[in-house]
Structures are given as structure tokens and as C-alpha cells.
Scaffold this active site. Structure first.
Site, PDB file in Angstrom:
ATOM      1  N   GLU A   1       0.809  -1.222   0.000  1.00 39.42           N
ATOM      2  CA  GLU A   1       0.000   0.000   0.000  1.00 39.42           C
ATOM      3  C   GLU A   1       0.841   1.270   0.000  1.00 39.42           C
ATOM      4  OE1 GLU A   1       0.256  -1.527   4.252  1.00 39.42           O
ATOM      5  OE2 GLU A   1      -0.258  -2.359   2.310  1.00 39.42           O
TER       6      GLU A   1
ATOM      7  N   ASP B   1      22.565  15.238 -31.386  1.00 37.56           N
ATOM      8  CA  ASP B   1      23.100  16.056 -32.468  1.00 37.56           C
ATOM      9  C   ASP B   1      24.562  16.359 -32.169  1.00 37.56           C
ATOM     10  OD1 ASP B   1      23.251  17.508 -34.754  1.00 37.56           O
ATOM     11  OD2 ASP B   1      22.133  19.240 -34.012  1.00 37.56           O
TER      12      ASP B   1
ATOM     13  N   ASP C   1      14.599  18.519 -34.606  1.00 37.33           N
ATOM     14  CA  ASP C   1      14.766  17.475 -33.595  1.00 37.33           C
ATOM     15  C   ASP C   1      13.449  17.083 -32.921  1.00 37.33           C
ATOM     16  OD1 ASP C   1      17.576  17.339 -33.887  1.00 37.33           O
ATOM     17  OD2 ASP C   1      17.795  19.149 -32.678  1.00 37.33           O
TER      18      ASP C   1
END
Length: 900
Positions: free
Chosen positions: A337, A379, A647
Site C-alpha cells: 500500500e 546532435d 529534432d
């Protein structure tokens, strides 16, 4: 059904802590039949059509605006009426609704049912204890989520997007531009749009130049749509087809515009859809899928074992009602829980810690994906390199320095109004503005990623216009037929073309990025210019830029490799430049795959190539997205780092999108993580923190699963042979309550360095195996405790059952607490690996509380009794044996299966 929805509810609860992205990873209308217009009221469509028909003057009158823009005071007054520019799902929930969501999970509901049953049968003590469990679980979850919300809001404020707004100065009547938070926009505001901008509200275009908008988030159309300041066709019934309107949730692909805000917040098209459409994630990310599997593993175990306990106890004791209560208590003991609270607090702690390392987390579950990431696609520019581009050379076609080429490039960069990149900045810094007064801008043809070039048109006199174009070499050569050589214009022959390629290849191999410059003179005209005019150009020469690698790149790549993260470079740059930069930073780049090669491969072929390829060059946005998707399809957890318009598709496709604070709006909105410092070293720190966060979550699940399995196994053995219950339902509940409180400190625990050395992922099979191997160990010592209480302390009758139950209560509680330290590390606990001080304090408090309980005045009320002091030497021996056996099994388990 109650259990089936647990995972989705848990993830929904977690997502409430997160800044909502305007553009979702999955389009909002993906599961809705037909176009978005069907989900929006007719009044909304009528409003859009009326705004599309209206003239500029009518719009200014309708929205109480002016051509110079609103004043700050006017905007504040309108905002008081219209409210903040936030959609319904961005509004914080009221505290009472938040509290309800924290309570409303299947585990609390089960506890509530058990409490009501206890109350109905006049077992007020059990009802009180169960109520305390529900209260503590809900209250702690509520507090942790409130703190997480506060932390997430603070982090979101650090990277919130802005819009460029025209603000009127009330004193002098002039107009100035200002960057305003998107949430502060009001109807009537005038905003400037350029490539890369998010559409921050519903807008009516007032003026535009080659404005193309991507509406995929609303319509699913993959191709951008051109927008104008006037309707080129009759007013359409579907507002999404209107040429003059732009809608929140879309983005600018290319071009520029000035537009007026006509709707904000929940009154926008996007906001109306958000209220009427239920968003379902059709493709869960790695974290969501993993926690779903683990949750179902625990739930299935609970649903199988509870009926077994019921049948054995009912059959052997003959009291089916008592057996039912005991079985329900066992079910509570098997139920994790505290899982929602542990997950929330662990992720929130990780997000706050990452923020100190200049990493801003927009989606909390991205932290675990950060740690699980095994491939990082990024990149080249600004990541491997310094992001400080310098214009190194400006030459004619034969490589001789030429000021004329620099002047043409300067005019092109100076007059373009689209997104100025670092190349333009370098040109403007290196060029001379003295010749600008001799020319006047007439028009421009914006950059796009298909043409990979952009043009401006200037008027040098009344008769002639000059088109000046600069762009990638191959794309420029395709539109040039002439060459400017030694002051003469000559045809571009094959011999000259070969010489040009040799010169530019030599520049590329030196690590220089080459941009070609061309031009042509045309008779002046009044109509606008377009892409078709970019033909039969004269190649003037090249401008070459140097972007040297960062000093930190090589060690950062080495650190990522040690962490088990493979780095792949996905760039739109020239392959020779990409290979040179990668070689300088120690990245293997024997083969470079270019975009045109990818086009002829199917997904399976691309996957085989992508596995072995490190550098991909000359890529379009769709190429980047496709590479990310095929790598994810093989089971990798893929991160993508980028900051440009090109991108955005790959950022959405990745398990974890990473951008920077200086990125264009669309990239920041698509990302899950924002870096305030564009550095791979910062990424390495983020990966480490992600793994630390995951390791602490996994500790709780391992502890709970193995401990609960051992308890149930012990209960089954005892139930089969004892004439009474080995522990009352009330005892199980109290034991579980005390143990749960001790777990609050797990998010703050230390993590061994070995667990941070490789990617960490959810594996329900490993957790199940761990549970089966380590659970029964505690049962061995539980059975020894049963024997001790039965034969040594003579607690072997129904009248002496309280002594028996008290003995197992203490041994069970202490062994359950001890397992926290045994399982939190693969090393020898307390000696080779120490827990954090908060966890040590909490476990010590559990020991003290448990022992004090049986000697306190409430012991009789809880049907417990004081144990003789002679019991404790036996207890110490049992716990010591438990530790030794667990450590031995742990060593064997690590050698056989490893340790996650």
C-alpha cells in the site's frame, strides 16, 4: 476491476506532479474517430469563423486592441476577466480532490472494507488500527505529492516558454516587443511568430510571410499547412481548414507572422478538446510498462495466496469467520500500500537533486528512463562541439579569399527574419554593415529542411532585384548553372564541378562546415518571390565555419561508455565534418550512414545497420525519428538530445527526450528533460541519479515481495499444525503498520556504486525469482521461533496462545525490519555498505516501538503480553542465523543470477 485499474490510477497520480506538455507524445485525438471538429461545440466553430471573416479594424474593435499592441495595464485588466492562458488539465486540482485521489487506490479501498467489517462485528480495536493505516498511507501520499507538485512547479517555472508580444507604451504611443510567459497572454495581444515557435493560443493572422504550420497534434496531417493573412477560398465549415487561423498546440515550421490572440486557456480549440476527450496513452514508456508488470505480479500473488490461507485456516480451526478475517489481514500484509507514496517521493527527490545539477525534469517518470537509457542519440553541434561557431573562411569557388562572398552572405543573414542560427550570428559578426544602405529588402524565401537553403531578395536600384541564396553545398549545386570566377561568369561544367567538390571536401576534412553562397539578378517586379525563383543561380563561393570540440566531450563520452550508454550521433551536417569531429573526441566513426542511404532501407535493414553505426549524417527530421523508433523497437531504452525544430519528431519518439533551455519552443515542449547546461557531462550525472532513484524504488519492492512471501509461507505452515492462529488479524495489521512507516526513509537511502554502473530496468521475472528464493529464508527462522515458543516456553495450548503470538510478533517484526538492511545491498550490510542515517533511525525506531509495545499498558488491549527476558538471547541467535543464511544465499544468488 478494482485491482485492474491500479496501475493506470497510480500513473495518473504520478502524472499530476508533472508540468503538462502542450504537445503530447501521442496526439490527443489518436483514438477519436473523425476530425477534431466533431468534438468541439458549434459555438466555438462559429467564433472561429467570425474571426476569420473579420477585418483588422473589426478585430481591434472586438478585442479592444490596437495596431501597436495592448499596454501592460490593459493586458492585466483583461487577464482579470479571461484568466490565465492554461487549459483545464494544466490547472492545479483543489486540495480536497487531491486528497481523494491519494486515498482512492485499490489497497486503501481494501483496507477500508476490512475496517468496516471489523466495526460491524464490534471489533473496534481492529477497526481503529486499520483506520490508522488508511490515514497514514493517504496522508503521507498526500504530503509527498503536494511537495512534488510544489517542486515540479518551481522547476517548470525555470524553463517556461515565452511568446514575443507587441506592447504599447501608453506614454509615447510607440510599440515595443517583450517576452511574456505563455500563461500571461490575453485575448487581443499581438504576437510575433517565427520558425520553431509554439502557437501559444488561438490566433488570427494579421500579416504573414511564407508561414507554414504543423497541425499534426490536432488533425493528424503530417504535412505543414500554409497560413495567410486573408482567406484564399470561401469560409470553410471546419475551422481547422481556415487559412487565417492558427490553434494552440500546433507549431511554426517556417516563415514569419504577426497575429492576434482570439482565445486563451480552456476557450481555445485545444482547451475545448481537453475537456471532452479522455487521453489514453497507447504506448506506455519503459517506466510505465515496467511498474505495470511489477504491480500485477504482486497483485496476482496476493489473489492466489489469500484464498489458500482462508481454506487451510477454516478447515483446520473450524471457525470460518475468524479465518476470513485472518485471510483478509494476510491480504493486507501482502499488499504494497505504500508503493504510490514510495514511487512519488523517490521520483520527486530525484527531480530536486537533478535540478541542483542543472537538469530540470518535466515528467517525473522520465528520471527512471534516464537511468534505464542504454542508447543516447544526439546532435553534433553544441553537444560534442563548443556551440561557439566562428566564420573561419570566406572564399570564391577556387578557395581564394573573397570579400564579395562575405558581403553577399552578410546581406542574406542580415535581412532574413526567420530563425537566426549560430551560422548567421557568426556571419553578422564577421561581416561589414557598411554596404547595407545601398540595398533594400524586397522579399525572402524562408529556410526549410527539405531545401536546406534560404534566400533574400534585395533591390539595388529601380530596375533590378538581386536574389541571394545560401545553404548546404549539394542542395545549392543542384540549382546553380553558372559560376563567378575571377570576375567573370562562366558555365558550371563537370570539370569545374569536380574541382569544387575536391576543394570543399578538403575543407570538410579539416572539420570546417561549408555553406555555399549564390545569387542572380532579375528584373524588378511587384509580386512576391518563391522557391521556383531559386533556379539558374550563379555560385559565388563558400563560407566555412569552425565549431571546435569541447574539452569536456571526450571524458564525458568515456564516462557514459563506462555507465553502459552507447552514444550515436544523428546530424544534418556533412559526413566528412561529422567524422572529423567524432575522431577528435575519440568516438569511433569508420562508417557514416547518410540520409539518402537510409531511404532505400526497410526498418529491419535499418535496424541491422543502426546497431553497428555510430555516426549518421545529412539527416532530415524524419530520418532521425525513424532511427530512434527502430532502436526502441528492438527493446533499447533510447534517449534523444536536440534543440532545433528538426529534432522535435525524434524527441517525441524517444523514451526520454532531452533538450536545453536555449532550444526553440517546439523542442522544449517535446522534451522530458531540460538541461540548463548543454553538456554530456551533465547528462552523465543525470544518468547516475536516474539509476539511484530506480535502485531505491526497487529496494522497496524487493523487500515487500520477499518479506510478504515469507510471512505467508510461515502462516500456511503454522495454520496447518497449530490449534490456534499463529497471529491475530489485529497483530498482522499492527506489524504491517509499523513496518510501512519505516519505509518512508527508503527514498533517502545510499546506493552502492556497482548498482550505478549499468542501465537499470524493470524486470518482473527477476523480482518473482528474488521473492521465491529469499522469502522462504525468513520462514525457516519463523518455524524455529514456533518451535521455540511451543517446546521451550510451553506456549502450546489455546490458553497460552497470547504468549506464542507475542513471541512471533516480535520476531516477525524484527526480521522484517532486518531484511531491509540485508536486501538493500549485495554486499555485507553494516560493514561493506551502510544505509543512510534516515533509514537507520527509522529501523531503530521500529525495533524500539515493537519491543516497547508488548511491555506497555496497551499490550492487553492489543491482546499481546510481555515476553520473559530469557526469550531475547534466543531471539538474538535466531536473527543472527537469519542474517548469516541470507548473506550466504545472497552470494550464491548474485553469482547465479546477478543483482539488479
Amino acid at each position: 476491476m478494482m485491482f485492474k485499474n491500479f496501475t493506470s490510477r497510480l500513473l495518473t497520480a504520478l502524472s499530476r506532479n508533472l508540468p503538462r506538455r502542450l504537445v503530447r507524445r501521442d496526439p490527443m485525438l489518436e483514438n477519436v474517430p473523425g476530425r477534431a471538429a466533431q468534438a468541439v461545440p458549434a459555438a466555438m466553430a462559429a467564433h472561429c469563423q467570425a474571426c476569420a471573416r473579420a477585418t483588422e479594424d473589426q478585430l481591434y474593435l472586438q478585442f479592444a486592441s490596437h495596431p501597436e499592441g495592448l499596454t501592460a495595464q490593459e493586458a492585466d485588466a483583461i487577464r482579470e476577466v479571461s484568466g490565465l492562458n492554461q487549459t483545464g488539465d494544466q490547472q492545479p486540482a483543489p486540495w480536497w480532490l487531491h486528497l481523494w485521489h491519494c486515498y482512492r487506490n485499490p489497497f486503501n479501498l481494501l483496507l477500508t472494507v476490512l475496517g468496516l467489517v471489523s466495526y460491524a462485528t464490534d471489533d473496534l480495536t481492529a477497526a481503529l488500527v486499520i483506520g490508522a493505516m488508511v490515514f497514514i498511507s493517504t496522508f503521507m501520499h498526500f504530503i509527498q505529492e503536494a511537495r512534488s507538485n510544489k517542486a515540479a512547479d518551481a522547476l517548470k517555472a525555470m524553463v517556461s516558454n515565452t511568446a514575443t508580444v507587441l506592447r504599447s507604451d501608453a506614454q509615447n504611443g510607440r510599440s515595443e516587443t517583450a517576452e511574456v510567459a505563455i500563461s500571461q497572454l490575453v485575448p487581443g495581444d499581438l504576437i510575433k511568430l517565427s520558425a520553431g515557435d509554439m502557437i501559444p493560443a488561438d490566433l488570427r493572422i494579421l500579416s504573414a510571410k511564407d508561414l507554414f504550420i504543423s497541425q499534426a497534434a490536432l488533425t493528424g496531417e503530417s504535412l505543414p499547412v500554409e497560413k495567410h493573412a486573408w482567406e484564399k477560398k470561401p469560409i470553410a465549415a471546419d475551422p481547422l481548414e481556415l487559412n487565417t487561423l492558427c490553434f494552440m498546440g500546433t507549431n511554426v515550421v517556417s516563415g514569419t507572422a504577426i497575429a492576434m490572440v482570439i482565445a486563451t486557456g480552456s476557450k481555445t480549440w485545444f482547451g475545448q478538446l481537453a475537456e471532452r476527450v479522455v487521453q489514453e496513452d497507447t504506448q506506455p514508456n519503459a517506466f510505465q510498462a515496467g511498474i505495470s508488470k511489477v504491480s500485477w505480479l504482486l497483485i496476482r500473488f496476493m489473489m492466489v495466496m489469500t484464498p489458500v490461507v482462508l481454506v487451510i485456516n477454516g478447515y483446520t480451526k473450524g471457525d470460518w469467520w475468524e479465518a476470513a478475517l485472518f485471510a483478509l489481514s494476510v491480504a493486507v500484509g501482502l499488499t504494497p500500500e505504500m508503493l504510490p507514496m514510495i514511487v512519488t517521493s523517490t521520483l520527486a527527490k530525484g527531480a530536486v537533486k537533478l535540478s541542483r545539477q542543472k537538469v530540470i525534469v518535466k515528467r517525473l517518470d522520465a528520471i527512471q528512463n534516464f537511468g534505464a537509457m542504454d542508447i543516447l542519440c544526439t546532435d553534433k553541434t553544441g553537444t560534442l562541439t563548443q556551440d561557439k561557431i566562428v566564420l573561419e573562411r570566406h572564399t570564391d569557388v577556387l578557395g581564394v579569399t573573397s570579400d564579395d562572398v562575405l558581403h553577399l552572405a552578410w546581406l542574406n543573414s542580415h535581412y532574413q527574419t526567420g530563425l537566426k542560427n549560430l551560422l548567421d550570428v557568426a556571419v553578422l559578426e564577421a561581416g561589414d554593415a557598411s554596404g547595407a544602405h545601398n540595398s533594400l529588402k524586397v522579399d525572402e524565401i524562408p529556410f526549410d529542411f527539405d531545401r536546406r537553403r534560404m534566400s533574400v531578395v534585395v533591390a539595388e536600384n529601380d530596375q533590378n532585384h538581386r536574389l541571394i541564396c545560401k545553404g548546404a553545398l549539394e542542395e545549392m549545386l543542384s540549382i546553380c548553372t553558372l559560376v563567378q570566377l575571377n570576375g567573370e561568369i562562366v558555365p558550371l561544367t563537370d570539370v569545374l564541378l569536380g574541382r569544387i567538390r575536391r576543394i570543399t571536401d578538403d575543407l570538410n576534412q579539416q572539420g570546417l562546415r561549408v555553406v555555399a553562397v549564390a545569387h542572380k539578378v532579375m528584373p524588378s517586379r511587384t509580386q512576391g518571390y518563391g522557391v521556383t525563383d531559386e533556379s539558374s543561380l550563379i555560385l559565388a563561393g563558400y563560407i566555412a565555419f569552425l565549431d571546435p570540440p569541447k574539452e569536456s566531450t571526450a571524458p564525458a563520452l568515456e564516462a557514459l561508455q563506462r555507465k553502459g550508454v552507447t552514444v550515436k550521433i544523428l546530424t544534418g551536417d556533412n559526413p566528412l565534418v561529422a567524422r572529423k569531429v567524432c575522431k577528435d573526441v575519440g568516438l569511433r566513426a569508420e562508417t557514416v550512414l547518410i540520409g539518402s542511404d537510409i531511404d532505400v532501407l526497410d526498418d529491419l535493414q535499418l535496424l541491422h545497420v543502426a546497431r553497428e553505426t555510430t555516426v549518421f549524417a545529412k539527416l532530415t527530421p524524419m530520418h532521425k525519428e525513424r532511427i530512434v523508433r527502430v532502436l526502441r523497437g528492438e527493446g533499447h531504452v533510447v534517449g534523444f538530445m536536440g534543440d532545433g525544430i528538426n529534432d522535435a519528431p525524434a524527441l517525441r519518439a524517444a523514451d526520454i527526450g532531452i533538450s536545453v533551455d536555449s532550444a526553440v519552443d517546439i523542442a522544449k515542449e517535446a522534451a522530458d528533460i531540460i538541461l540548463l547546461e548543454k553538456s554530456l557531462m551533465v547528462l552523465e550525472q543525470g544518468v547516475t541519479e536516474g539509476r539511484r532513484t530506480f535502485a531505491n524504488m526497487l529496494k522497496y519492492i524487493k523487500m515487500t515481495a520477499s518479506s510478504n512471501f515469507g510471512n505467508v509461507f510461515s502462516v500456511l505452515v503454522a495454520s496447518a499444525f497449530l490449534p490456534f492462529l499463529p497471529m491475530l488479524p489485529l497483530h498482522l495489521l499492527i506489524q504491517n503498520l509499523i513496518y510501512d512507516v519505516s519505509q518512508v526513509a527508503i527514498p533517502f537511502d545510499n546506493v552502492d556504486e556497482e548498482q550505478l554502473a549499468k542501465p537499470q530496468r524493470w524486470n518482473a521475472g527477476d523480482i518473482g525469482r528474488f521473492m521465491v528464493f529469499f522469502g522462504p529464508i525468513s520462514s525457516v527462522f519463523d518455524i524455529l521461533t514456533f518451535s521455540l515458543m511451543w517446546w521451550v516456553f510451553k506456549a502450546n495450548t489455546v490458553e497460552a496462545q497470547t504468549l506464542f503470538q507475542s513471541g512471533w510478533f516480535i520476531e516477525g517484526l524484527l526480521s522484517q525490519t532486518l531484511i531491509v538492511h540485508m536486501i538493500r545491498t549485495r554486499k555485507v550490510p553494516f560493514i561493506q555498505s551502510r544505509a543512510s542515517w534516515p533509514l537507520c533511525i527509522m529501523t531503530l525506531m521500529v525495533v524500539v516501538t515493537g519491543i516497547a509495545l508488548i511491555y506497555s499498558p496497551v499490550a492487553g488491549f492489543l491482546q499481546l503480553q510481555a515476553l520473559p527476558l530469557s526469550y531475547f538471547p534466543w531471539l538474538i541467535a535466531i536473527l543472527a542465523g537469519y542474517m548469516v543464511l541470507t548473506q550466504c544465499v545472497k552470494g550464491w544468488f548474485v553469482r547465479r543470477y546477478g543483482w539488479q
